[in-house]
Design a protein around this motif. Structure first.
Motif, PDB file in Angstrom:
ATOM      1  N   ILE A 232       0.850  -1.189   0.000  1.00 36.53           N
ATOM      2  CA  ILE A 232       0.000   0.000   0.000  1.00 36.53           C
ATOM      3  C   ILE A 232       0.887   1.240   0.000  1.00 36.53           C
ATOM      4  O   ILE A 232       1.818   1.362   0.813  1.00 36.53           O
ATOM      5  CB  ILE A 232      -0.950  -0.016   1.212  1.00 36.53           C
ATOM      6  CG1 ILE A 232      -1.836  -1.264   1.139  1.00 36.53           C
ATOM      7  CG2 ILE A 232      -1.779   1.249   1.268  1.00 36.53           C
ATOM      8  CD1 ILE A 232      -2.720  -1.482   2.336  1.00 36.53           C
TER       9      ILE A 232
ATOM     10  N   THR B  67      -6.264   1.963  -7.592  1.00 36.41           N
ATOM     11  CA  THR B  67      -5.996   3.380  -7.376  1.00 36.41           C
ATOM     12  C   THR B  67      -7.303   4.139  -7.217  1.00 36.41           C
ATOM     13  O   THR B  67      -8.318   3.754  -7.790  1.00 36.41           O
ATOM     14  CB  THR B  67      -5.217   3.982  -8.563  1.00 36.41           C
ATOM     15  OG1 THR B  67      -6.034   3.916  -9.726  1.00 36.41           O
ATOM     16  CG2 THR B  67      -3.910   3.258  -8.807  1.00 36.41           C
TER      17      THR B  67
ATOM     18  N   ASN C  28     -12.636  -4.781  -4.351  1.00 35.91           N
ATOM     19  CA  ASN C  28     -11.576  -3.942  -3.834  1.00 35.91           C
ATOM     20  C   ASN C  28     -11.034  -4.525  -2.527  1.00 35.91           C
ATOM     21  O   ASN C  28     -11.775  -4.704  -1.576  1.00 35.91           O
ATOM     22  CB  ASN C  28     -12.150  -2.547  -3.587  1.00 35.91           C
ATOM     23  CG  ASN C  28     -11.079  -1.515  -3.493  1.00 35.91           C
ATOM     24  OD1 ASN C  28      -9.909  -1.846  -3.426  1.00 35.91           O
ATOM     25  ND2 ASN C  28     -11.480  -0.264  -3.501  1.00 35.91           N
TER      26      ASN C  28
ATOM     27  N   THR D  16      -8.280   2.410  -0.818  1.00 34.23           N
ATOM     28  CA  THR D  16      -7.929   2.675  -2.213  1.00 34.23           C
ATOM     29  C   THR D  16      -9.025   3.435  -2.952  1.00 34.23           C
ATOM     30  O   THR D  16      -8.824   3.842  -4.091  1.00 34.23           O
ATOM     31  CB  THR D  16      -7.614   1.372  -2.975  1.00 34.23           C
ATOM     32  OG1 THR D  16      -8.761   0.541  -2.942  1.00 34.23           O
ATOM     33  CG2 THR D  16      -6.417   0.677  -2.376  1.00 34.23           C
TER      34      THR D  16
ATOM     35  N   HIS E  98      -5.304   6.050  -0.987  1.00 32.84           N
ATOM     36  CA  HIS E  98      -4.177   5.120  -1.003  1.00 32.84           C
ATOM     37  C   HIS E  98      -4.167   4.315  -2.306  1.00 32.84           C
ATOM     38  O   HIS E  98      -5.176   4.202  -2.993  1.00 32.84           O
ATOM     39  CB  HIS E  98      -4.255   4.161   0.196  1.00 32.84           C
ATOM     40  CG  HIS E  98      -3.786   4.778   1.473  1.00 32.84           C
ATOM     41  ND1 HIS E  98      -4.486   5.766   2.121  1.00 32.84           N
ATOM     42  CD2 HIS E  98      -2.677   4.554   2.219  1.00 32.84           C
ATOM     43  CE1 HIS E  98      -3.855   6.123   3.212  1.00 32.84           C
ATOM     44  NE2 HIS E  98      -2.741   5.397   3.301  1.00 32.84           N
ATOM     45  N   PHE E  99      -3.007   3.750  -2.594  1.00 31.03           N
ATOM     46  CA  PHE E  99      -2.802   2.947  -3.800  1.00 31.03           C
ATOM     47  C   PHE E  99      -2.330   1.573  -3.359  1.00 31.03           C
ATOM     48  O   PHE E  99      -1.481   1.460  -2.471  1.00 31.03           O
ATOM     49  CB  PHE E  99      -1.739   3.593  -4.696  1.00 31.03           C
ATOM     50  CG  PHE E  99      -2.042   5.022  -5.033  1.00 31.03           C
ATOM     51  CD1 PHE E  99      -2.695   5.343  -6.201  1.00 31.03           C
ATOM     52  CD2 PHE E  99      -1.685   6.044  -4.172  1.00 31.03           C
ATOM     53  CE1 PHE E  99      -2.985   6.655  -6.507  1.00 31.03           C
ATOM     54  CE2 PHE E  99      -1.965   7.358  -4.482  1.00 31.03           C
ATOM     55  CZ  PHE E  99      -2.620   7.665  -5.643  1.00 31.03           C
ATOM     56  N   LEU E 100      -2.855   0.525  -3.978  1.00 33.79           N
ATOM     57  CA  LEU E 100      -2.506  -0.835  -3.580  1.00 33.79           C
ATOM     58  C   LEU E 100      -2.002  -1.606  -4.790  1.00 33.79           C
ATOM     59  O   LEU E 100      -2.640  -1.604  -5.849  1.00 33.79           O
ATOM     60  CB  LEU E 100      -3.732  -1.539  -2.986  1.00 33.79           C
ATOM     61  CG  LEU E 100      -3.499  -2.928  -2.417  1.00 33.79           C
ATOM     62  CD1 LEU E 100      -4.305  -3.090  -1.143  1.00 33.79           C
ATOM     63  CD2 LEU E 100      -3.890  -3.993  -3.397  1.00 33.79           C
TER      64      LEU E 100
END
Length: 174
Positions: A9, A35, A133, A138, A142-144
């Motif tokens: 993350i 994203t 998800n 996200t 946040h980006f995973l």
């Protein structure tokens, strides 16, 4: 066989882009990236193939043009020819300039609607489908990056921590 994945993350899209490039350079397989907004250049950094939706749009437009031509020929020439404004109704070719707006509209109509249907089928977005998800953050900020675990798990966790991940989790997928 283990179905483990790593969820790395990130809280910045630039850090994510660098991490994706490092991950690909280290030959780890990126399953998916989640994203909250589109990240420019992410598809190229992940090595995804270009989309073929433009080819589909062209083919769907040709279908619309064919339907328009067949429909106007049948209705205005064969089935019930009428003298509208003194125009001859002996052949389709003689009347084709008057039919151009209808041909254009049906071309656009078919291309647009069939592209939307194709997109939803290709991306498996059905009505009432539950979200896939893995982390609700996200959808906010946040980006995973989901990466398949092959090899030493601890070494991969350390690798992703060094790429700037704020959190690294190892998950067993069903």
């Amino acid at each position: 066989m283990s179905n483990k994945v790593i969820y790395a993350i990130y809280n910045d899209d630039d850090v994510l882009m660098d991490a994706v490039k490092q991950t690909r350079a280290a030959h780890h397989h990126i399953e998916e990236v989640f994203t909250p907004f589109p990240v420019h250049g992410l598809d190229k950094a992940m090595g995804l193939a270009p989309t073929r939706i433009a080819i589909c749009a062209f083919l769907y437009g040709l279908v619309g043009l064919s339907v328009a031509t067949a429909l106007m020929n049948y209705v205005m020439i064969e089935d019930w020819p009428q003298d509208i404004g003194g125009k001859p109704s002996f052949s389709y070719i003689q009347n084709m300039p008057a039919f151009v707006p209808i041909m254009f509209e049906l071309t656009v109509f078919f291309a647009a609607h069939l592209m939307v249907i194709t997109f939803y089928m290709r991306s498996r977005l059905w009505p009432f489908k539950t979200a896939e998800n893995p982390d609700v953050r996200t959808t906010d900020d946040h980006f995973l990056m989901e990466v398949a675990v092959h090899g030493n798990e601890d070494e991969m966790v350390t690798f992703f921590q060094n790429t700037g991940a704020v959190e690294v989790k190892v998950i067993e997928k069903h």
